[in-house]
Design a protein around this motif. Structure first.
Motif, PDB file in Angstrom:
ATOM      1  N   GLN A  98       9.598  -6.426  -2.363  1.00  0.00           N
ATOM      2  CA  GLN A  98       9.833  -5.245  -1.533  1.00  0.00           C
ATOM      3  C   GLN A  98       8.764  -5.071  -0.465  1.00  0.00           C
ATOM      4  N   THR A  99       7.534  -5.442  -0.767  1.00  0.00           N
ATOM      5  CA  THR A  99       6.468  -5.297   0.226  1.00  0.00           C
ATOM      6  C   THR A  99       6.407  -6.480   1.185  1.00  0.00           C
TER       7      THR A  99
ATOM      8  N   ALA B 220       6.905   3.304  -1.169  1.00  0.00           N
ATOM      9  CA  ALA B 220       6.456   2.236  -0.265  1.00  0.00           C
ATOM     10  C   ALA B 220       5.301   2.645   0.635  1.00  0.00           C
TER      11      ALA B 220
ATOM     12  N   ARG C  87       0.669  -7.670   4.727  1.00  0.00           N
ATOM     13  CA  ARG C  87       1.397  -8.945   4.659  1.00  0.00           C
ATOM     14  C   ARG C  87       0.661 -10.099   5.323  1.00  0.00           C
TER      15      ARG C  87
ATOM     16  N   ARG D 131       0.894   3.332   0.895  1.00  0.00           N
ATOM     17  CA  ARG D 131      -0.324   2.745   0.309  1.00  0.00           C
ATOM     18  C   ARG D 131      -0.715   3.455  -0.982  1.00  0.00           C
TER      19      ARG D 131
ATOM     20  N   PRO E 219       9.945  -5.042   4.029  1.00  0.00           N
ATOM     21  CA  PRO E 219       9.187  -3.837   4.409  1.00  0.00           C
ATOM     22  C   PRO E 219      10.106  -2.836   5.105  1.00  0.00           C
TER      23      PRO E 219
ATOM     24  N   LEU F  69      -0.924  -5.854   0.384  1.00  0.00           N
ATOM     25  CA  LEU F  69       0.511  -6.070   0.249  1.00  0.00           C
ATOM     26  C   LEU F  69       1.271  -5.541   1.459  1.00  0.00           C
ATOM     27  N   LEU F  70       0.916  -4.354   1.915  1.00  0.00           N
ATOM     28  CA  LEU F  70       1.635  -3.747   3.032  1.00  0.00           C
ATOM     29  C   LEU F  70       1.305  -4.430   4.353  1.00  0.00           C
TER      30      LEU F  70
ATOM     31  N   ILE G 285       1.953   2.663  -3.800  1.00  0.00           N
ATOM     32  CA  ILE G 285       1.835   1.282  -4.292  1.00  0.00           C
ATOM     33  C   ILE G 285       0.582   1.140  -5.152  1.00  0.00           C
TER      34      ILE G 285
ATOM     35  N   ALA H 210      -2.972  -2.706  -2.509  1.00  0.00           N
ATOM     36  CA  ALA H 210      -1.825  -2.093  -1.846  1.00  0.00           C
ATOM     37  C   ALA H 210      -1.892  -2.301  -0.333  1.00  0.00           C
TER      38      ALA H 210
END
Length: 550
Positions: A264-265, A320, A540, A322, A269, A537-538, A325, A534
């Motif tokens: 999902q991340t 979704a 990327r 920071r 996104p 991940l966000l 997550i 987190a």
């Protein structure tokens, strides 16, 4: 340091081959090498977590083949933390299993079963956490599931075979759906590598992207036991031996949650299915905890609380952000440890009293104060009593929901608070029935048959009442003279209940309780780490650059 990335997968597999070659011989040596390899995996996991935190994601292309041809393994902050927590838990559960007598000593078994299957399970879990593409994520699932099929049906009792059959059918369905999703992803993007998909899926048509997201979420929701795809869990997990149930409840569902976090991340996104995920999270929390309220067997109570608290993790993924997550990652680490610990305590209760049926238990706070303490601490942790780690994770998630300010977010905040209160009620109910009240008449448990592989209802013509036959996971057993040795169906071993519990079982459970408390002591560094994970991940970009080198 990159060369260490494949070792958490390779070491258990190599030792499994060695143990299969040795067979049932050299039991002490087999136990030693099992503990040694699990300890080595834990050390490697800690090293990878520290390296990923200091230097960014680590990646290795096996055979030096670049994506999309080669096999890519990646260890970032999230994978490092999940590896560390899972390695610690699997090591403790293995110590517990040795104390329970789960080591293979059956002369009729040509090769060891439990130890090799357990190590394969550990390798599969590690592979899913490190997988850098969809195909190897699938391979990790299948390695893990093949081992879990063996462990779930170990002993061959009718109840375990029945429950295992349900588990196999559900798992095969999700595996087929996963394969279809992988094929469709390759058709749309020409690759299954996560780093490459992160860019190419953004160029796919909206309808195709939403379809792929829905298919992958369905697969992972089945694995994670998200409502309404969780009906299989309460009937499957409680039938297995205590160590198996503990590691299944703690780890296998979290592998599905991890896969949701990762895809999902990284791949989706700004996902379109956020509202659907929020609905699933709310339904999981509410339906799961209401199911727990209605149960009278400790293992089934814990199975339903497992479903309920998966909703907290999906809550964080759905928002979704920071903060959400980060809260979800904290809660995953917390729940792996606490849920495993509670199932280990359930095994102690069953080992001591021959049942986990709450209506037949009582007085354990007086007769077994150590077991009472080992239950009380993780039970309060699960309920989110401050300042324990469950409280830290829940506060982070609820704060993220309030900051989001949407209608669904507020509904989830309210649902989280209600679920936490009901969890406290359920834990208080278990405490009152099993530990605080006086033992009911005729509750003597020493020398009770837990179950017998060859003694199912109706098997013995001399049995006047079939209802007295032992049934696995039902909390019922057949009284025998105290201290008499009887078959309990664990690979044909002879096991009786006993008031004096084996010290490795108590040591492992106590260490698991301490690990859960360690998250509280290290709450500040833990939340700092998960916030960095987190953000990574966000963003990327760190993940993509580590894999593709740009």
């Amino acid at each position: 340091m990159n060369a260490l990335v494949p070792l958490p997968v390779l070491l258990p597999l190599c030792v499994t081959g060695l143990k299969l070659a040795i067979g049932p011989r050299l039991q002490r040596f087999q136990r030693f090498i099992s503990l040694a390899v699990l300890g080595a995996v834990l050390v490697l996991s800690v090293l990878l977590m520290i390296a990923a935190d200091r230097h960014g994601p680590l990646s290795v292309h096996l055979g030096d083949f670049a994506p999309p041809i080669g096999i890519t393994l990646v260890a970032d902050r999230l994978a490092g933390l999940m590896l560390t927590v899972s390695s610690a838990v699997t090591l403790l559960v293995h110590v517990y299993s040795l104390g329970q007598g789960m080591a293979d000593r059956d002369d009729q078994t040509p090769v060891g079963v439990f130890h090799p299957a357990y190590l394969i399970l550990v390798a599969g879990v590690s592979c899913t956490f490190l997988a850098g593409d969809l195909v190897n994520l699938y391979v990790g699932f299948e390695i893990m599931l093949v081992a879990s099929f063996v462990l779930l049906t170990i002993g061959g009792t009718a109840t375990r075979i029945r429950a295992g059959s349900t588990y196999v059918i559900i798992s095969l369905f999700s595996s087929v759906l996963f394969l279809v999703a992988i094929a469709m992803t390759y058709a749309f993007a020409g690759t299954v590598n996560f780093a490459q998909l992160a860019g190419r899926l953004q160029e796919a048509p909206d309808g195709a992207r939403t379809l792929l997201e829905a298919m992958l979420l369905t697969v992972f929701a089945i694995k994670a036991a998200v409502f309404p795809l969780a009906a299989w869990l309460p009937d499957s997990y409680p039938t297995a031996p205590a160590p198996v149930t503990a590691v299944f409840a703690g780890l296998l569902t979290k592998v599905g949650v991890y896969s949701m976090l990762r895809t999902q991340t990284l791949l989706f996104p700004g996902h379109r299915l956020g509202d659907l995920l929020m609905l699933a999270a709310l339904a999981s929390m509410v339906v799961g905890i209401l199911g727990a309220v209605a149960q009278t067997d400790l293992k089934r109570v814990l199975s339903f609380t497992l479903i309920s608290h998966i909703g907290y993790m999906v809550f964080g993924i759905a928002l979704a952000g920071r903060g959400s997550i980060s809260g979800a990652i904290v809660y995953v680490a917390h729940h792996i440890t606490v849920q495993t610990t509670l199932f280990l305590v359930a095994g102690l209760v069953e080992r001591r009293d021959g049942t986990t049926e709450l209506t037949r238990l009582g007085g354990l706070a007086k007769s077994a104060p150590l077991v009472a303490v080992l239950f009380f601490v993780p039970a309060m942790n699960l309920a989110g009593i401050p300042p324990l780690s469950g409280f830290i994770g829940k506060v982070g998630l609820m704060r993220a929901g309030i900051d989001n300010g949407g209608g669904w977010a507020w509904a989830l905040v309210a649902g989280s608070a209600a679920t936490s209160l009901l969890t406290l009620y359920v834990m208080a109910k278990v405490w009152n029935l099993a530990f605080w009240r006086d033992a009911p008449p005729g509750a003597e448990g020493e020398g009770v048959v837990l179950e017998s592989a060859g003694d199912e209802p109706g098997d013995n013509e001399d049995d006047e009442e079939d209802e007295e036959a032992p049934v696995a996971g039902s909390g019922r057993g057949r009284p025998v003279p105290a201290g008499a040795v009887v078959s309990a169906g664990l690979l044909g071993q002879s096991i009786t209940t006993t008031k004096r519990l084996p010290w490795p079982m108590l040591l492992a459970t106590g260490a698991a309780v301490a690990l859960g408390l360690l998250y509280t002591v290290l709450g500040g560094p833990l939340t700092t780490f998960t916030e960095a994970a987190a953000a990574e991940l966000l963003a990327r970009t760190p993940y993509i650059e580590a894999v593709l080198g740009r």
